[in-house]
Write a protein that holds these residues in place. Sequence first.
Motif, short mmCIF file in Angstrom:
data_model
loop_
_atom_site.label_atom_id
_atom_site.label_comp_id
_atom_site.label_asym_id
_atom_site.label_seq_id
_atom_site.Cartn_x
_atom_site.Cartn_y
_atom_site.Cartn_z
N ARG A 92 6.90 3.99 9.88
CA ARG A 92 7.26 3.93 8.41
C ARG A 92 6.05 3.29 7.59
O ARG A 92 5.49 2.26 7.84
CB ARG A 92 8.55 3.23 8.33
N LEU A 93 5.67 3.72 6.52
CA LEU A 93 4.68 3.28 5.54
C LEU A 93 5.35 2.30 4.68
O LEU A 93 5.73 2.42 3.70
CB LEU A 93 4.05 4.17 4.73
N GLY A 94 5.79 1.16 5.30
CA GLY A 94 6.48 -0.15 4.50
C GLY A 94 5.77 -0.36 3.35
O GLY A 94 6.31 -0.85 2.17
N GLY A 95 4.37 -0.55 3.41
CA GLY A 95 3.67 -1.22 2.13
C GLY A 95 3.11 -0.05 1.66
O GLY A 95 3.60 0.56 0.70
N HIS A 96 1.83 -0.12 1.60
CA HIS A 96 0.81 1.14 1.16
C HIS A 96 -0.35 1.14 2.05
O HIS A 96 -0.55 0.72 2.99
CB HIS A 96 0.26 0.66 -0.34
N ILE A 97 -1.25 2.21 1.85
CA ILE A 97 -2.47 2.60 2.72
C ILE A 97 -3.42 1.50 2.89
O ILE A 97 -3.93 1.23 1.65
CB ILE A 97 -3.06 3.86 2.26
N VAL A 184 -7.25 2.09 -2.04
CA VAL A 184 -8.33 3.10 -1.86
C VAL A 184 -8.30 4.19 -2.62
O VAL A 184 -9.29 5.02 -2.86
CB VAL A 184 -8.32 3.41 -0.38
N ILE A 185 -6.99 4.66 -2.89
CA ILE A 185 -6.87 6.06 -3.80
C ILE A 185 -7.45 5.63 -5.18
O ILE A 185 -8.14 6.62 -5.49
CB ILE A 185 -5.36 6.03 -4.00
N ALA A 186 -7.64 4.43 -5.59
CA ALA A 186 -8.17 4.23 -7.03
C ALA A 186 -9.69 4.63 -6.82
O ALA A 186 -10.27 5.11 -7.69
CB ALA A 186 -7.81 2.89 -7.45
N LYS A 187 -10.36 4.09 -5.78
CA LYS A 187 -11.60 4.19 -5.66
C LYS A 187 -12.14 5.73 -5.29
O LYS A 187 -13.18 6.05 -5.88
CB LYS A 187 -12.18 3.41 -4.36
#
Length: 202
Positions: A92-97, A184-187
Amino acid sequence: MFTGIVEELGEVTAVENLGDSSRFRLRGPLVTDGARHGDSIAVNGVCLTVVETQDGEFTADVMAETLKRSSLGALTEGSRINLERPMALGGRLGGHIVQGHVDGVGTVVERTPSEHWEVVKVSLPAGLARYVVEKGSITVDGVSLTVVDAGPDYFTVSLIPTTLALTTLGVKQPGDPVNLEVDVIAKYVERLLGAHTGDTAR
């Protein structure tokens, strides 16, 4: 890859200065269970490689670049640390990447306690503010948090009782350094948009 959900509050048991690097011995019985040489463990949000494990402790070598770009250089024997193993495939991706690659070091500016939570204000190093948005994700000392307020050189987060009790953020005081990793998605979006517009300087 990590998720920013701290599994264990560990402790630094020894720090050996090797000149251009340091070797840390870190206690974390949970995260070392089954860990082997070469495995990764996030320490205050920094991805480190396990050298060896013994009796619930593991050692990791930290290069000068990592000491320079993170708050790990401020750790001493007895320091408490946030520990997390990489996410298992299918977990599970409980937080974020979270990559475990620190983008900068912020400083706790102030803490405002409420009845059931605390609002913590953290300074933002130059150049990181553009990646931090209200209700977006940020990693602080390895903890995945939601941004409450995003200012030009700071942001705030609300810490629930569980976070206060089970991570180092419960004891960080104004003036203390914290490792920051932005989403990291923002970058990637910035880089792609820069390439599309011809601005590839970043």
